[in-house]
Design an enzyme around this catalytic site. Structure first.
Site, PDB file in Angstrom:
ATOM      1  N   HIS A   1      -0.874  -7.155   5.771  1.00  0.00           N
ATOM      2  CA  HIS A   1      -2.056  -7.064   4.907  1.00  0.00           C
ATOM      3  C   HIS A   1      -2.868  -8.344   4.868  1.00  0.00           C
ATOM      4  O   HIS A   1      -3.665  -8.538   3.955  1.00  0.00           O
ATOM      5  CB  HIS A   1      -1.630  -6.658   3.480  1.00  0.00           C
TER       6      HIS A   1
ATOM      7  N   CYS B   1     -15.841 -13.893   7.582  1.00  0.00           N
ATOM      8  CA  CYS B   1     -17.195 -13.415   7.321  1.00  0.00           C
ATOM      9  C   CYS B   1     -17.160 -11.917   7.019  1.00  0.00           C
ATOM     10  O   CYS B   1     -16.488 -11.158   7.728  1.00  0.00           O
ATOM     11  CB  CYS B   1     -18.079 -13.661   8.555  1.00  0.00           C
TER      12      CYS B   1
ATOM     13  N   CYS C   1     -21.213 -17.411   5.257  1.00  0.00           N
ATOM     14  CA  CYS C   1     -20.832 -17.658   6.650  1.00  0.00           C
ATOM     15  C   CYS C   1     -21.808 -18.670   7.271  1.00  0.00           C
ATOM     16  O   CYS C   1     -23.017 -18.496   7.154  1.00  0.00           O
ATOM     17  CB  CYS C   1     -20.897 -16.333   7.419  1.00  0.00           C
TER      18      CYS C   1
ATOM     19  N   ASP D   1       0.711 -13.871   0.371  1.00  0.00           N
ATOM     20  CA  ASP D   1       0.839 -15.192  -0.261  1.00  0.00           C
ATOM     21  C   ASP D   1       1.378 -16.282   0.681  1.00  0.00           C
ATOM     22  O   ASP D   1       1.437 -17.447   0.288  1.00  0.00           O
ATOM     23  CB  ASP D   1       1.732 -15.095  -1.526  1.00  0.00           C
TER      24      ASP D   1
ATOM     25  N   GLN E   1       4.186  -7.140   3.395  1.00  0.00           N
ATOM     26  CA  GLN E   1       2.930  -6.611   2.829  1.00  0.00           C
ATOM     27  C   GLN E   1       2.241  -7.706   2.023  1.00  0.00           C
ATOM     28  O   GLN E   1       1.108  -7.542   1.580  1.00  0.00           O
ATOM     29  CB  GLN E   1       3.218  -5.431   1.910  1.00  0.00           C
TER      30      GLN E   1
ATOM     31  N   ALA F   1      15.748  -9.837  -5.733  1.00  0.00           N
ATOM     32  CA  ALA F   1      15.918 -10.359  -4.370  1.00  0.00           C
ATOM     33  C   ALA F   1      16.442 -11.792  -4.368  1.00  0.00           C
ATOM     34  O   ALA F   1      17.252 -12.168  -3.510  1.00  0.00           O
ATOM     35  CB  ALA F   1      14.573 -10.299  -3.640  1.00  0.00           C
TER      36      ALA F   1
ATOM     37  N   PRO G   1      15.292  -4.275  -8.231  1.00  0.00           N
ATOM     38  CA  PRO G   1      15.936  -3.972  -9.520  1.00  0.00           C
ATOM     39  C   PRO G   1      15.609  -2.568 -10.036  1.00  0.00           C
ATOM     40  O   PRO G   1      16.297  -2.042 -10.904  1.00  0.00           O
ATOM     41  CB  PRO G   1      15.365  -5.041 -10.469  1.00  0.00           C
ATOM     42  N   GLN G   2      14.553  -1.969  -9.489  1.00  0.00           N
ATOM     43  CA  GLN G   2      14.130  -0.640  -9.971  1.00  0.00           C
ATOM     44  C   GLN G   2      14.302   0.429  -8.887  1.00  0.00           C
ATOM     45  O   GLN G   2      14.284   0.122  -7.697  1.00  0.00           O
ATOM     46  CB  GLN G   2      12.632  -0.662 -10.332  1.00  0.00           C
TER      47      GLN G   2
HETATM   48  C1  BV8 Z   1      -5.307   2.479   5.715  1.00  0.00           C
HETATM   49  C2  BV8 Z   1      -3.930  -6.690   0.392  1.00  0.00           C
HETATM   50  C3  BV8 Z   1      -6.657   3.858   7.112  1.00  0.00           C
HETATM   51  C4  BV8 Z   1      -5.054  -6.818  -0.583  1.00  0.00           C
HETATM   52  C5  BV8 Z   1      -2.969  -4.473  -0.003  1.00  0.00           C
HETATM   53  C6  BV8 Z   1      -0.988   7.801   3.585  1.00  0.00           C
HETATM   54  C7  BV8 Z   1      -0.485   8.359   2.434  1.00  0.00           C
HETATM   55  C8  BV8 Z   1      -1.001   8.008   1.183  1.00  0.00           C
HETATM   56  C9  BV8 Z   1      -2.066   7.082   1.092  1.00  0.00           C
HETATM   57  C10 BV8 Z   1      -2.571   6.554   2.247  1.00  0.00           C
HETATM   58  C11 BV8 Z   1      -2.038   6.888   3.475  1.00  0.00           C
HETATM   59  N1  BV8 Z   1      -2.729   6.192   4.443  1.00  0.00           N
HETATM   60  C12 BV8 Z   1      -3.693   5.453   3.850  1.00  0.00           C
HETATM   61  C13 BV8 Z   1      -3.614   5.643   2.502  1.00  0.00           C
HETATM   62  C14 BV8 Z   1      -4.495   4.999   1.534  1.00  0.00           C
HETATM   63  C15 BV8 Z   1      -3.962   3.646   1.087  1.00  0.00           C
HETATM   64  C16 BV8 Z   1      -2.711   3.829   0.264  1.00  0.00           C
HETATM   65  O1  BV8 Z   1      -1.603   3.693   0.766  1.00  0.00           O
HETATM   66  N2  BV8 Z   1      -2.921   4.099  -1.000  1.00  0.00           N
HETATM   67  C17 BV8 Z   1      -1.789   4.274  -1.905  1.00  0.00           C
HETATM   68  C18 BV8 Z   1      -1.916   3.323  -3.097  1.00  0.00           C
HETATM   69  C19 BV8 Z   1      -1.746   5.716  -2.340  1.00  0.00           C
HETATM   70  N3  BV8 Z   1      -3.698   2.791   2.220  1.00  0.00           N
HETATM   71  C20 BV8 Z   1      -4.701   2.075   2.740  1.00  0.00           C
HETATM   72  O2  BV8 Z   1      -5.850   2.139   2.325  1.00  0.00           O
HETATM   73  C21 BV8 Z   1      -4.357   1.183   3.910  1.00  0.00           C
HETATM   74  N4  BV8 Z   1      -5.355   1.404   4.921  1.00  0.00           N
HETATM   75  O3  BV8 Z   1      -4.366   3.188   5.845  1.00  0.00           O
HETATM   76  O4  BV8 Z   1      -6.518   2.667   6.344  1.00  0.00           O
HETATM   77  C22 BV8 Z   1      -7.583   3.520   8.192  1.00  0.00           C
HETATM   78  C23 BV8 Z   1      -7.149   3.640   9.512  1.00  0.00           C
HETATM   79  C24 BV8 Z   1      -8.029   3.351  10.528  1.00  0.00           C
HETATM   80  C25 BV8 Z   1      -9.337   2.919  10.239  1.00  0.00           C
HETATM   81  C26 BV8 Z   1      -9.747   2.761   8.905  1.00  0.00           C
HETATM   82  C27 BV8 Z   1      -8.864   3.071   7.862  1.00  0.00           C
HETATM   83  C28 BV8 Z   1      -4.461  -0.278   3.521  1.00  0.00           C
HETATM   84  C29 BV8 Z   1      -3.369  -0.640   2.568  1.00  0.00           C
HETATM   85  C30 BV8 Z   1      -3.381  -2.170   2.320  1.00  0.00           C
HETATM   86  C31 BV8 Z   1      -4.001  -2.465   0.983  1.00  0.00           C
HETATM   87  N5  BV8 Z   1      -3.923  -3.907   0.704  1.00  0.00           N
HETATM   88  N6  BV8 Z   1      -2.909  -5.794  -0.176  1.00  0.00           N
HETATM   89  C32 BV8 Z   1      -4.665  -7.668  -1.769  1.00  0.00           C
HETATM   90  O5  BV8 Z   1      -3.483  -8.064  -1.902  1.00  0.00           O
HETATM   91  O6  BV8 Z   1      -5.569  -7.945  -2.579  1.00  0.00           O
HETATM   92  S1  BV8 Z   1      -1.746  -3.517  -0.625  1.00  0.00           S
HETATM   93  C33 BV8 Z   1      -0.971  -4.263  -1.942  1.00  0.00           C
HETATM   94  O7  BV8 Z   1       0.044  -3.330  -2.345  1.00  0.00           O
HETATM   95  C34 BV8 Z   1      -0.201  -5.547  -1.657  1.00  0.00           C
HETATM   96  O8  BV8 Z   1      -0.246  -5.988  -0.324  1.00  0.00           O
HETATM   97  C35 BV8 Z   1       1.233  -5.150  -1.985  1.00  0.00           C
HETATM   98  O9  BV8 Z   1       2.180  -5.807  -1.276  1.00  0.00           O
HETATM   99  C36 BV8 Z   1       1.168  -3.729  -1.600  1.00  0.00           C
HETATM  100  C37 BV8 Z   1       2.293  -2.858  -1.856  1.00  0.00           C
HETATM  101  O10 BV8 Z   1       2.721  -3.043  -3.161  1.00  0.00           O
HETATM  102  P1  BV8 Z   1       4.183  -3.677  -3.340  1.00  0.00           P
HETATM  103  O11 BV8 Z   1       4.290  -4.863  -2.452  1.00  0.00           O
HETATM  104  O12 BV8 Z   1       5.171  -2.603  -3.167  1.00  0.00           O
HETATM  105  O13 BV8 Z   1       4.090  -4.208  -4.801  1.00  0.00           O
HETATM  106  P2  BV8 Z   1       4.268  -3.346  -6.135  1.00  0.00           P
HETATM  107  O14 BV8 Z   1       3.715  -4.181  -7.247  1.00  0.00           O
HETATM  108  O15 BV8 Z   1       3.766  -1.958  -5.925  1.00  0.00           O
HETATM  109  O16 BV8 Z   1       5.856  -3.206  -6.309  1.00  0.00           O
HETATM  110  C38 BV8 Z   1       6.630  -4.359  -6.527  1.00  0.00           C
HETATM  111  C39 BV8 Z   1       8.076  -3.931  -6.389  1.00  0.00           C
HETATM  112  O17 BV8 Z   1       8.888  -5.094  -6.519  1.00  0.00           O
HETATM  113  C40 BV8 Z   1       8.539  -2.959  -7.469  1.00  0.00           C
HETATM  114  O18 BV8 Z   1       9.281  -1.914  -6.870  1.00  0.00           O
HETATM  115  C41 BV8 Z   1       9.445  -3.815  -8.370  1.00  0.00           C
HETATM  116  O19 BV8 Z   1      10.527  -3.058  -8.906  1.00  0.00           O
HETATM  117  C42 BV8 Z   1       9.972  -4.804  -7.358  1.00  0.00           C
HETATM  118  N7  BV8 Z   1      10.437  -6.070  -7.930  1.00  0.00           N
HETATM  119  C43 BV8 Z   1      10.000  -6.717  -9.043  1.00  0.00           C
HETATM  120  N8  BV8 Z   1      10.700  -7.877  -9.197  1.00  0.00           N
HETATM  121  C44 BV8 Z   1      11.572  -7.953  -8.151  1.00  0.00           C
HETATM  122  C45 BV8 Z   1      11.398  -6.815  -7.343  1.00  0.00           C
HETATM  123  N9  BV8 Z   1      12.122  -6.601  -6.223  1.00  0.00           N
HETATM  124  C46 BV8 Z   1      13.039  -7.525  -5.897  1.00  0.00           C
HETATM  125  N10 BV8 Z   1      13.252  -8.655  -6.611  1.00  0.00           N
HETATM  126  C47 BV8 Z   1      12.539  -8.895  -7.739  1.00  0.00           C
HETATM  127  N11 BV8 Z   1      12.766 -10.014  -8.460  1.00  0.00           N
END
Ligand code: BV8
Length: 251
Positions: free
Chosen positions: A121, A129, A152, A106, A103, A236, A219-220
């Site tokens: 993603h 563009c 663009c 980077d 996801q 990780a 970790p969580q």
């Molecule tokens: C879509 C790019 C439809 C941009 C990102 C179904 C159910 C519910 C909601 C939806 C659904 N379908 C669609 C939705 C809406 C939405 C969604 O999911 N909303 C959520 C928030 C409720 N989804 C969308 O809009 C998606 N699009 O479905 O479109 C469609 C279909 C056809 C035509 C048109 C439309 C698009 C989703 C993509 C969004 N873009 N990123 C940018 O980066 O600027 S998502 C963004 O969140 C990042 O990519 C990130 O990776 C991603 C997920 O977050 P995580 O990676 O999990 O990161 P987070 O901070 O949350 O958690 C970090 C974890 O790491 C924690 O658990 C922590 O404990 C852990 N951690 C910390 N340190 C460590 C560690 N683990 C291991 N080692 C460590 N050291």
């Protein structure tokens, strides 16, 4: 101290021919890249990433959204792969069919040497563009007006980062390849993701439904923890090298 790794998990991974690793922002945390839900720092603390990472926010204030990505790109440019990224690159060499679904935007998995990487993603270091969606190589852009994003060279519209914003569809090729790999896998490692963003978060559930062995490395506790066969509670950067070592160096 890395989490205890159950011996049956090691045996299963050693025998597996098809493995999927799904990663989220957590795997890059130890490289200094803030996770998506970390409280944003400094100037950006007042903004919610889920609000900024949208086409609506970009239309409303292109300069603000562009600057946010420029700030994040500067963090990514200073980041290097950590032992977690490198362990997955080594694991790809050990498992006959290993698919890394990320996801993250980077690019650190490819920098660490992973080759079969599906970026669900997009990638923050690429621009496209805003209206034509064509990727514009660095240096080919036209300068923007004032503080706004560059433009663009073909149609003059703003450039935007080549990432998937909320409300936008994921790249069809990557998503279907990820679904295929999950359909075929015997094991799915779910690493560093809160499991809140769909449709990526549904992949571990699909693997579990199909009877693959599912392992969370985080970790969580997360939204996915309850569905996982095994949970390795740790960072990780420690757990993945320990898993790699326990599985393949004692052969
Ligand atoms: C879509 C790019 C439809 C941009 C990102 C179904 C159910 C519910 C909601 C939806 C659904 N379908 C669609 C939705 C809406 C939405 C969604 O999911 N909303 C959520 C928030 C409720 N989804 C969308 O809009 C998606 N699009 O479905 O479109 C469609 C279909 C056809 C035509 C048109 C439309 C698009 C989703 C993509 C969004 N873009 N990123 C940018 O980066 O600027 S998502 C963004 O969140 C990042 O990519 C990130 O990776 C991603 C997920 O977050 P995580 O990676 O999990 O990161 P987070 O901070 O949350 O958690 C970090 C974890 O790491 C924690 O658990 C922590 O404990 C852990 N951690 C910390 N340190 C460590 C560690 N683990 C291991 N080692 C460590 N050291």
């Amino acid at each position: 101290m890395p989490a205890h790794i159950p011996p049956e998990l090691i045996t299963y991974l050693r025998r597996a021919t098809h493995v999927v690793a799904l990663t989220g922002a957590g795997i890059s945390a130890e490289s200094g890249v803030p996770t998506f839900r970390d409280a944003q720092s400094g100037l950006w603390a007042q903004y919610d990433p889920q609000e900024l990472a949208t086409a609506a926010a970009f239309r409303r204030n292109p300069a603000l959204v562009w600057d946010w990505y420029e700030w994040r790109r500067s963090l990514v440019a200073q980041a290097a792969p950590n032992p977690g990224h490198r362990a997955l690159a080594e694991m790809e060499q050990k498992v006959p069919h290993f698919t890394l679904v990320t996801q993250n935007v980077d690019g650190l998995h490819r920098q660490a040497g992973s080759r079969n990487v599906l970026e669900l993603h997009g990638n923050i270091m690429r621009n496209k563009c805003f209206s034509e969606e064509t990727v514009i190589a660095a240096g080919d852009e036209e300068p923007g007006d004032g503080a706004g994003p560059p433009r663009c060279p073909h149609c003059g519209d703003y450039l935007r980062p080549d990432v998937v914003w909320f409300g936008e569809a994921l790249p069809e090729g990557e998503l279907s390849a990820a679904m295929r790999a999950v359909e075929e896998c015997q094991m799915l490692l779910c690493i560093g993701t809160s499991g809140l963003v769909h449709p990526a978060a549904s992949l571990p559930l699909l693997a579990a439904e199909r009877g693959a062995l599912t392992v969370e490395i985080n970790p969580q506790v997360t939204a996915l923890s309850q569905w996982m066969d095994y949970v390795l509670r740790g960072p990780a950067g420690e757990v993945l090298p320990a898993l790699l070592k326990a599985t393949w160096t004692s052969e």
